[in-house]
Design a protein around this motif. Structure first.
Motif, PDB file in Angstrom:
ATOM      1  N   PRO A  99       0.839  -1.201   0.000  1.00  0.00           N
ATOM      2  CA  PRO A  99       0.000   0.000   0.000  1.00  0.00           C
ATOM      3  C   PRO A  99       0.875   1.252   0.000  1.00  0.00           C
ATOM      4  CG  PRO A  99      -0.761  -1.574   1.651  1.00  0.00           C
ATOM      5  CD  PRO A  99       0.570  -2.077   1.159  1.00  0.00           C
ATOM      6  N   ALA A 100       0.350   2.329  -0.551  1.00  0.00           N
ATOM      7  CA  ALA A 100       1.132   3.559  -0.666  1.00  0.00           C
ATOM      8  C   ALA A 100       1.642   4.038   0.694  1.00  0.00           C
ATOM      9  CB  ALA A 100       0.288   4.645  -1.332  1.00  0.00           C
ATOM     10  N   ALA A 101       0.778   4.039   1.709  1.00  0.00           N
ATOM     11  CA  ALA A 101       1.185   4.535   3.026  1.00  0.00           C
ATOM     12  C   ALA A 101       2.313   3.691   3.611  1.00  0.00           C
ATOM     13  CB  ALA A 101      -0.007   4.562   3.976  1.00  0.00           C
ATOM     14  N   THR A 102       2.227   2.384   3.444  1.00  0.00           N
ATOM     15  CA  THR A 102       3.274   1.492   3.951  1.00  0.00           C
ATOM     16  C   THR A 102       4.594   1.749   3.231  1.00  0.00           C
ATOM     17  OG1 THR A 102       1.621  -0.199   4.454  1.00  0.00           O
ATOM     18  CG2 THR A 102       3.915  -0.917   4.331  1.00  0.00           C
ATOM     19  N   ALA A 103       4.522   1.925   1.909  1.00  0.00           N
ATOM     20  CA  ALA A 103       5.735   2.185   1.135  1.00  0.00           C
ATOM     21  C   ALA A 103       6.373   3.506   1.530  1.00  0.00           C
ATOM     22  CB  ALA A 103       5.402   2.178  -0.359  1.00  0.00           C
ATOM     23  N   THR A 104       5.555   4.543   1.731  1.00  0.00           N
ATOM     24  CA  THR A 104       6.077   5.831   2.189  1.00  0.00           C
ATOM     25  C   THR A 104       6.762   5.685   3.538  1.00  0.00           C
ATOM     26  OG1 THR A 104       4.631   7.344   0.968  1.00  0.00           O
ATOM     27  CG2 THR A 104       5.304   8.046   3.145  1.00  0.00           C
ATOM     28  N   ALA A 105       6.127   4.971   4.450  1.00  0.00           N
ATOM     29  CA  ALA A 105       6.692   4.802   5.788  1.00  0.00           C
ATOM     30  C   ALA A 105       8.005   4.029   5.754  1.00  0.00           C
ATOM     31  CB  ALA A 105       5.687   4.078   6.688  1.00  0.00           C
ATOM     32  N   ALA A 106       8.154   3.137   4.771  1.00  0.00           N
ATOM     33  CA  ALA A 106       9.299   2.222   4.751  1.00  0.00           C
ATOM     34  C   ALA A 106      10.477   2.694   3.920  1.00  0.00           C
ATOM     35  CB  ALA A 106       8.849   0.855   4.227  1.00  0.00           C
ATOM     36  N   GLY A 129      15.041  -3.559   1.677  1.00  0.00           N
ATOM     37  CA  GLY A 129      14.175  -3.071   2.741  1.00  0.00           C
ATOM     38  C   GLY A 129      12.705  -3.183   2.396  1.00  0.00           C
ATOM     39  N   LEU A 130      12.337  -2.780   1.185  1.00  0.00           N
ATOM     40  CA  LEU A 130      10.942  -2.888   0.775  1.00  0.00           C
ATOM     41  C   LEU A 130      10.489  -4.347   0.730  1.00  0.00           C
ATOM     42  CD1 LEU A 130      10.824  -0.201  -2.069  1.00  0.00           C
ATOM     43  CD2 LEU A 130       9.859  -0.017   0.234  1.00  0.00           C
ATOM     44  N   GLU A 131      11.387  -5.241   0.334  1.00  0.00           N
ATOM     45  CA  GLU A 131      11.033  -6.660   0.289  1.00  0.00           C
ATOM     46  C   GLU A 131      10.819  -7.218   1.695  1.00  0.00           C
ATOM     47  OE1 GLU A 131      10.061 -10.406  -1.190  1.00  0.00           O
ATOM     48  OE2 GLU A 131      10.035  -8.398  -2.069  1.00  0.00           O
ATOM     49  N   LEU A 132      11.635  -6.800   2.665  1.00  0.00           N
ATOM     50  CA  LEU A 132      11.448  -7.260   4.044  1.00  0.00           C
ATOM     51  C   LEU A 132      10.098  -6.803   4.589  1.00  0.00           C
ATOM     52  CD1 LEU A 132      14.990  -6.676   5.621  1.00  0.00           C
ATOM     53  CD2 LEU A 132      13.912  -8.870   5.084  1.00  0.00           C
ATOM     54  N   VAL A 133       9.687  -5.611   4.213  1.00  0.00           N
ATOM     55  CA  VAL A 133       8.373  -5.121   4.644  1.00  0.00           C
ATOM     56  C   VAL A 133       7.271  -5.909   3.938  1.00  0.00           C
ATOM     57  CG1 VAL A 133       6.829  -3.122   4.670  1.00  0.00           C
ATOM     58  CG2 VAL A 133       9.261  -2.820   5.179  1.00  0.00           C
ATOM     59  N   GLY A 179       6.617  -9.104   5.539  1.00  0.00           N
ATOM     60  CA  GLY A 179       6.156  -9.031   6.915  1.00  0.00           C
ATOM     61  C   GLY A 179       7.247  -9.235   7.936  1.00  0.00           C
ATOM     62  N   VAL A 180       8.506  -9.281   7.496  1.00  0.00           N
ATOM     63  CA  VAL A 180       9.630  -9.459   8.419  1.00  0.00           C
ATOM     64  C   VAL A 180       9.846  -8.201   9.249  1.00  0.00           C
ATOM     65  CG1 VAL A 180      12.132  -9.831   8.560  1.00  0.00           C
ATOM     66  CG2 VAL A 180      10.748 -11.157   6.933  1.00  0.00           C
ATOM     67  N   VAL A 181       9.671  -7.039   8.623  1.00  0.00           N
ATOM     68  CA  VAL A 181       9.847  -5.749   9.282  1.00  0.00           C
ATOM     69  C   VAL A 181       8.521  -5.008   9.276  1.00  0.00           C
ATOM     70  CG1 VAL A 181      10.988  -3.500   9.154  1.00  0.00           C
ATOM     71  CG2 VAL A 181      12.293  -5.581   8.685  1.00  0.00           C
ATOM     72  N   GLN A 182       8.159  -4.480  10.437  1.00  0.00           N
ATOM     73  CA  GLN A 182       6.948  -3.679  10.573  1.00  0.00           C
ATOM     74  C   GLN A 182       7.341  -2.207  10.732  1.00  0.00           C
ATOM     75  OE1 GLN A 182       3.913  -5.185  10.477  1.00  0.00           O
ATOM     76  NE2 GLN A 182       4.819  -7.233  10.375  1.00  0.00           N
ATOM     77  N   VAL A 183       6.670  -1.326   9.974  1.00  0.00           N
ATOM     78  CA  VAL A 183       6.880   0.103  10.142  1.00  0.00           C
ATOM     79  C   VAL A 183       5.573   0.691  10.660  1.00  0.00           C
ATOM     80  CG1 VAL A 183       7.670   2.234   9.063  1.00  0.00           C
ATOM     81  CG2 VAL A 183       8.458   0.048   8.170  1.00  0.00           C
TER      82      VAL A 183
END
Length: 326
Positions: free
Chosen positions: A131-138, A285-289, A292-296
């Motif tokens: 999602p856009a918000a998740t990508a921005t945060a990460a 980093g984006l792949e880890l998010v 689900g390995v990394v939560q932002v």
């Protein structure tokens, strides 16, 4: 218009130049760098006002400049804030985070707190369903933490202390440390909500008295400092064991770092500063998010028309990113 001079107004839509794409922005984050630009301090002093803020826009490619494949139009992407020059020695060695001539969205050129922004294709990354918000945060927080762990060369089983663990970078660092098989300790002024399983916690109190909160025998192989506090980093470096490494990812609170030079020398310590990330670290980093390995964590979301409330929320105590929905 907010009291600090930030206003929402109509401007002409940018035209992507050669090598650029036009993003129809969906989300952008609120960051400390925005406040630096507003105040004209630190790295924000490089901005020439008026400047559109927003270092980490996510959106959809709406148009392309000369030399760019039109098939990219419609792609869901996110932009890396730091734009390396692409020509220096460090860029040639794929060490883009160390490029001395890099520019930053929202500082050296207009950023993404707007409906459309033109950005170089080189810093645009596919979201692969994020999602856009998740990508921005990460897109900035996760790669910069990966860079810190890479710089420290963290090994399985090593003892890692994360200072400033209650913030966004700190929370990411806890997940990255666990992913790498380290023994992770979180240090924060207050208890960290949703602490990952297996992470030990040290609460330093309002005065950030790390030295008084640890046991006399506590020592660490690596310190990842995300607090931006030189005073806290000073205390953390004193807890390094033999050949210990300290990496700091922020420097926004104070600058008075003090080291015991004799101990630092004799115990073979290293101190490393990390301020951005490589292209590879963004991809990782984006792949880890995505996995689900990394939560932002995202604490608040506001529409662009309510930017004053977004900045107020950023300044208040919180556990997570502040996102602006454009």
């Amino acid at each position: 218009m907010t009291d600090d001079g930030v206003r929402v107004r109509d401007v002409a839509e940018p035209t992507p130049a050669a090598g650029e794409v036009l993003l129809r922005v969906q989300t952008v984050g609120v960051n400390q760098l925005d406040l630096n630009v507003i105040a004209g301090s630190g790295p924000g002093a490089a901005a020439r006002l008026p400047r559109i803020l927003g270092i980490d826009p996510a959106g959809i490619v709406a148009a392309v400049g000369p030399g760019i494949d039109a098939d990219l139009i419609g792609s869901e992407v996110v932009a890396k804030p730091n734009i390396p020059c692409g020509h220096c020695r460090w860029c040639g060695e794929h060490r883009e985070s160390e490029c001395p001539a890099q520019e930053v969205l929202g500082v050296h050129r207009d950023g993404g707190a707007c409906e459309s922004v033109a950005v170089p294709l080189s810093v645009v990354f596919p979201r692969h369903g994020l999602p856009a918000a998740t990508a921005t945060a990460a897109v900035h927080s996760v790669p910069i933490v990966l860079n810190a762990f890479d710089a420290a060369d963290v090994r399985v089983g090593e003892r890692v202390l994360v200072t400033g663990a209650g913030g966004v970078l700190g929370r990411v660092a806890l997940d990255v440390g666990r992913h790498l098989g380290a023994s992770v300790t979180a240090a924060s002024r207050h208890p960290v909500p949703g602490l990952p399983p297996g992470v030990r916690e040290i609460v330093t109190g309002a005065e950030a008295n790390l030295a008084g909160a640890v046991a006399p025998s506590d020592r660490f192989d690596v310190v990842i400092d995300t607090s931006g506090s030189a005073a806290l980093l000073t205390q953390a470096v004193a807890l390094l064991d033999w050949c210990g490494r300290a990496v700091f990812c922020a420097a926004s609170v104070d600058a008075g770092l003090h080291l015991d030079a004799r101990s630092f020398y004799l115990r073979r310590h290293r101190l490393i500063g990390v301020a951005s990330a490589t292209f590879d670290q963004v991809t990782r980093g984006l792949e880890l998010v995505r996995q689900g390995v990394v939560q932002v964590p995202i604490a608040h979301r506001f529409p662009l028309t309510d930017v004053d409330a977004a900045y107020a929320a950023f300044a208040a105590p919180r556990h997570g990113k502040v996102i602006i929905d454009v």
